[in-house]
Scaffold this motif. Sequence first.
Motif, PDB file in Angstrom:
ATOM      1  N   MET A  19       0.831  -1.203   0.000  1.00 46.01           N
ATOM      2  CA  MET A  19       0.000   0.000   0.000  1.00 46.01           C
ATOM      3  C   MET A  19       0.863   1.249   0.000  1.00 46.01           C
ATOM      4  O   MET A  19       0.608   2.202  -0.751  1.00 46.01           O
ATOM      5  CB  MET A  19      -0.904  -0.023   1.231  1.00 46.01           C
ATOM      6  N   LEU A  20       1.888   1.266   0.822  1.00 42.48           N
ATOM      7  CA  LEU A  20       2.804   2.406   0.857  1.00 42.48           C
ATOM      8  C   LEU A  20       3.463   2.618  -0.499  1.00 42.48           C
ATOM      9  O   LEU A  20       3.642   3.755  -0.950  1.00 42.48           O
ATOM     10  CB  LEU A  20       3.867   2.197   1.933  1.00 42.48           C
ATOM     11  N   GLY A  21       3.838   1.531  -1.147  1.00 47.09           N
ATOM     12  CA  GLY A  21       4.457   1.624  -2.464  1.00 47.09           C
ATOM     13  C   GLY A  21       3.520   2.207  -3.505  1.00 47.09           C
ATOM     14  O   GLY A  21       3.922   3.027  -4.338  1.00 47.09           O
ATOM     15  N   GLU A  22       2.257   1.783  -3.473  1.00 43.10           N
ATOM     16  CA  GLU A  22       1.276   2.321  -4.418  1.00 43.10           C
ATOM     17  C   GLU A  22       1.083   3.815  -4.216  1.00 43.10           C
ATOM     18  O   GLU A  22       0.873   4.562  -5.178  1.00 43.10           O
ATOM     19  CB  GLU A  22      -0.065   1.598  -4.254  1.00 43.10           C
ATOM     20  N   LEU A  23       1.151   4.245  -2.971  1.00 43.42           N
ATOM     21  CA  LEU A  23       0.936   5.660  -2.654  1.00 43.42           C
ATOM     22  C   LEU A  23       2.193   6.503  -2.835  1.00 43.42           C
ATOM     23  O   LEU A  23       2.131   7.732  -2.779  1.00 43.42           O
ATOM     24  CB  LEU A  23       0.425   5.795  -1.217  1.00 43.42           C
ATOM     25  N   GLY A  24       3.339   5.843  -3.039  1.00 42.43           N
ATOM     26  CA  GLY A  24       4.583   6.577  -3.222  1.00 42.43           C
ATOM     27  C   GLY A  24       5.050   7.298  -1.981  1.00 42.43           C
ATOM     28  O   GLY A  24       5.711   8.348  -2.079  1.00 42.43           O
ATOM     29  N   TYR A  72      -6.366   2.953   6.710  1.00 45.60           N
ATOM     30  CA  TYR A  72      -5.939   4.282   7.146  1.00 45.60           C
ATOM     31  C   TYR A  72      -5.085   4.954   6.076  1.00 45.60           C
ATOM     32  O   TYR A  72      -5.298   6.133   5.752  1.00 45.60           O
ATOM     33  CB  TYR A  72      -5.144   4.177   8.449  1.00 45.60           C
ATOM     34  N   LEU A  73      -4.129   4.234   5.534  1.00 47.00           N
ATOM     35  CA  LEU A  73      -3.254   4.820   4.522  1.00 47.00           C
ATOM     36  C   LEU A  73      -4.046   5.246   3.290  1.00 47.00           C
ATOM     37  O   LEU A  73      -3.804   6.318   2.717  1.00 47.00           O
ATOM     38  CB  LEU A  73      -2.166   3.823   4.140  1.00 47.00           C
ATOM     39  N   ALA A  74      -4.992   4.397   2.883  1.00 47.29           N
ATOM     40  CA  ALA A  74      -5.811   4.732   1.722  1.00 47.29           C
ATOM     41  C   ALA A  74      -6.644   5.983   1.988  1.00 47.29           C
ATOM     42  O   ALA A  74      -6.747   6.876   1.140  1.00 47.29           O
ATOM     43  CB  ALA A  74      -6.710   3.558   1.360  1.00 47.29           C
ATOM     44  N   ALA A  75      -7.244   6.052   3.191  1.00 49.27           N
ATOM     45  CA  ALA A  75      -8.100   7.192   3.524  1.00 49.27           C
ATOM     46  C   ALA A  75      -7.295   8.464   3.750  1.00 49.27           C
ATOM     47  O   ALA A  75      -7.707   9.560   3.344  1.00 49.27           O
ATOM     48  CB  ALA A  75      -8.932   6.859   4.766  1.00 49.27           C
ATOM     49  N   ARG A  76      -6.145   8.326   4.390  1.00 49.09           N
ATOM     50  CA  ARG A  76      -5.343   9.506   4.763  1.00 49.09           C
ATOM     51  C   ARG A  76      -4.553  10.061   3.600  1.00 49.09           C
ATOM     52  O   ARG A  76      -4.411  11.289   3.458  1.00 49.09           O
ATOM     53  CB  ARG A  76      -4.393   9.108   5.894  1.00 49.09           C
ATOM     54  N   TYR A  77      -4.040   9.175   2.748  1.00 46.17           N
ATOM     55  CA  TYR A  77      -3.104   9.615   1.715  1.00 46.17           C
ATOM     56  C   TYR A  77      -3.520   9.255   0.286  1.00 46.17           C
ATOM     57  O   TYR A  77      -2.892   9.717  -0.659  1.00 46.17           O
ATOM     58  CB  TYR A  77      -1.721   8.998   1.972  1.00 46.17           C
TER      59      TYR A  77
END
Length: 218
Positions: A19-24, A72-77
């Motif tokens: 997920m972090l990788g997809e969001l950069g 959380y990562l998807a919603a926050r970033y």
Amino acid sequence: MLTVYGRHNSANVQKVLWMLGELGLDYERINVGGSFGGNDDAGYLRLNPNGKVPTLVDGELALFESNAIVRYLAARYGGERWWPADPAVRAVGDKWLDWQLSTLADALGPVFVATIKTEPERRDEAAIARGAARLHGCWQILQPALEAKPYLGGTEPGIADIVLGTMFARYRALPIVHLEMPALDAWFARLSERPACRTHVLRPIGTTPGEWARLERG
């Protein structure tokens, strides 16, 4: 800077890293758990009283439970692309995160322990076959959802694809007989083309406790 606590060969950690990788997003990862230990240290337990991985620290927020972290990562970033504003659209993919915890994990975990975590000479092949049959049944539940569309959320991958794609990679790495599931195989082939999946999920896991430990440290 975000901080992720957890070893890279934990499937639950891999969900978060993907997920972090997809969001950069930039982050620091600290090895915790398994042969690295540290998950029973008082400092870590203050962050995650379960003593498990992963844990995400974002400023003053310390968050545990891998699917909650992905949400959380998807919603926050992630913005609308990863966290649709329409609850009905969001729920289409989100339901599969709960299914992964309530149904799939309960079937995948025992087969993983009975194979990867058990030396070949000590394995109960009959029990493994029964567990594999149950696991195959779980994946058959997912199959129809991918026969009509390329991803669980529709035309683009979403959080459900990250979470279940990570679990499917782990399933395919188990030393068991695998069923032919064309829709799932095609879906996973598409996910495997994504750089973040290749980097964080498509890793060898080893098929014996010794190989597992060696790859974990590597």
